[in-house]
Design a protein around this motif. Structure first.
Motif, mmCIF file in Angstrom:
data_model
loop_
_atom_site.group_PDB
_atom_site.id
_atom_site.type_symbol
_atom_site.label_atom_id
_atom_site.label_comp_id
_atom_site.label_asym_id
_atom_site.label_seq_id
_atom_site.Cartn_x
_atom_site.Cartn_y
_atom_site.Cartn_z
ATOM 1 N N SER A 114 1.110 -0.986 -0.024
ATOM 2 C CA SER A 114 -0.098 -0.156 -0.622
ATOM 3 C C SER A 114 1.080 1.103 -0.180
ATOM 4 O O SER A 114 0.069 1.848 -0.894
ATOM 5 N N SER B 92 -5.918 -2.560 -0.042
ATOM 6 C CA SER B 92 -7.293 -2.021 -0.473
ATOM 7 C C SER B 92 -7.629 -1.506 0.663
ATOM 8 O O SER B 92 -8.072 -0.111 0.558
ATOM 9 N N LEU C 3 -9.327 0.236 -6.825
ATOM 10 C CA LEU C 3 -9.856 0.751 -5.483
ATOM 11 C C LEU C 3 -11.449 1.161 -5.145
ATOM 12 O O LEU C 3 -12.196 0.748 -3.961
#
Length: 447
Positions: free
Chosen positions: A51, A196, A397
């Motif tokens: 991320s 996510s 996303l």
């Protein structure tokens, strides 16, 4: 001639970083820990590392656009000037979801936690009290808000360091030190699913771009602040995840929503758990404080540009040099915390933030690569490949949001676009009438 009242330009790099981290709230790591741990099947370090790479591209795009357009409108200004006023307004309207509902989330969470600590006092009392305090502090001025944010962010970082110290103290050798990144049997799709969710832990770095007109040397300070915020958050999150994964390779939780508190009790017992609750409440307060600051500045820019009624939204208080009207309005809207669910508020924030992120990445391509034709090999990476990678990941996303979030978000955007078209048409009709009047004979004017 009366001098125009403007925002006071006083913020330093340290203060801007503090305000950004306060909005991001480093303690949010523990609030979403259980859900992220479950989604990534325990591969929390890998998911956070992934991320970080993904969010870097969007942060980099924000830093570029903050240099190109050093104004307080954030994504609204970037997209409007690089692409077109209509997508610019659409992005501004979308980010309003993020900014308007962030104080609501802060008030809701504040009420929930304090009611749990003091059951005799209803949650609505804490919600109303926090609303009033946030309004007063924001009206008093950005310097006071920045000073409080810096102090409370420091508390959060110290606590995370304390928690990591507890984990290191409990180590029994470093036999499992290589365990993170070594066991990838769960597969990349599972880690991506965790990433996510984890990306939402980084939301907030973008809000500092709304403070450009209150920042000293904004062309230098804002881009540096954005990258520093991402760097500090990345180190905090990845290091903490690594230590947790090495200390507790196989975690299970009674309740995923309260996994952070359970983790505290595992590492440091009731004492660390009590400290955790106290620091978390301070963290929620600072997040609410900076949320009100950000949304009031965005409303000010929309008012100054006459997208919203300028007489109300584009006004600065002559004494406090803050957009008092906007702060009061946001305070009233935040009373929705008395009736709305936390789940619904989070969905609004997610949709607004991700829509804004996607368009900011595209605005870099539109402004730098297409309009300015900055297309050397290095510039192709900077102004095409990096932002395209960021936009692609963010759009992916958005597709992961549930149907309700997408439906509600699209309804909000449609309502905003209808308002924009109505206001634009009304302004054009007024201008046409004025021009016709100006060209009429004097006799007609006198009538």
């Amino acid at each position: 001639m009366k001098q125009e009242v403007t925002l006071r330009q006083t913020l330093t790099l340290v203060q801007v970083v503090a305000l950004g981290l306060a909005w991001m709230t480093p303690m949010i790591y523990f609030s979403v820990f259980g859900i992220a741990y479950d989604a990534s099947k325990g591969m929390i370090t890998e998911a956070y590392s992934l991320s970080v790479v993904a969010i870097f591209f969007t942060a980099y795009s924000y830093s570029i656009m903050a240099k190109v357009f050093p104004g307080s409108g954030s994504s609204y200004t970037y997209v409007k000037k690089s692409m077109h006023p209509i997508p610019g307004f659409t992005v501004g309207w979308a980010i309003l979801l993020d900014y308007l509902f962030s104080p609501i989330i802060a008030c809701l969470t504040f009420g929930i936690y304090l009611h749990a600590q003091f059951p005799a006092v209803p949650a609505f009392v804490w919600i109303i009290l926090l609303n009033i305090v946030l309004a007063v502090v924001n009206i008093a001025g950005i310097q006071f808000s920045a000073s409080l944010s810096k102090l409370f962010v420091l508390f959060q970082i110290i606590f995370i360091a304390l928690f990591c110290a507890y984990l290191i103290k409990g180590f029994h050798g470093f036999e499992g030190a290589a365990q993170p990144f070594a066991n990838l049997d769960v597969g990349l799709p599972t880690i991506l699913a965790g990433a996510s969710i984890i990306c939402f832990s980084f939301l907030g770095f973008d809000t500092v771009s709304t403070l450009a007109e209150e920042t000293i040397q904004p062309k230098k300070t804002i881009p540096r602040a954005i990258m520093l915020i991402i760097l500090i958050a990345s180190v905090l999150y990845v290091v903490t995840s690594y230590l947790i994964q090495v200390s507790y390779p196989h975690l299970t939780f009674v309740n995923l929503d309260s996994a952070g508190f359970e983790l505290m009790k595992m590492a440091g017992g009731a004492t660390l758990g009590a400290i955790f609750t106290t620091v978390l409440i301070f963290a929620i307060f600072t997040q609410g404080l900076t949320s009100v600051t950000s949304v009031s500045r965005l409303l000010y820019v929309l008012g100054r540009d006459s997208i919203l009624p300028k007489g109300f939204f584009g006004k600065i208080h002559p004494k406090y040099r803050t957009p008092v009207n906007n702060i009061v309005l946001v305070t009233i809207v935040s009373l929705l915390a008395l009736v709305i669910s936390l789940d619904m508020a989070v969905k609004f924030v997610s949709f607004g933030a991700l829509t804004s992120f996607a368009f900011v990445n595209l605005s870099v391509i539109a402004e730098c690569y297409i309009k300015r034709r900055q297309r050397s090999l290095k510039q192709t990476f900077q102004y095409l490949i990096f932002p395209l990678a960021g936009a692609s990941f963010i759009v992916w996303l958005i597709t992961l949001l549930d149907a309700n979030a997408l439906t509600l978000g699209c309804i909000w955007l449609a309502a905003g676009l209808a308002y924009y078209l109505f206001r634009t048409r009304k302004s054009r009709s007024f201008s046409a009438s004025a021009n016709l009047f100006e060209g009429a004979p004097a006799a007609i004017k006198s009538e």
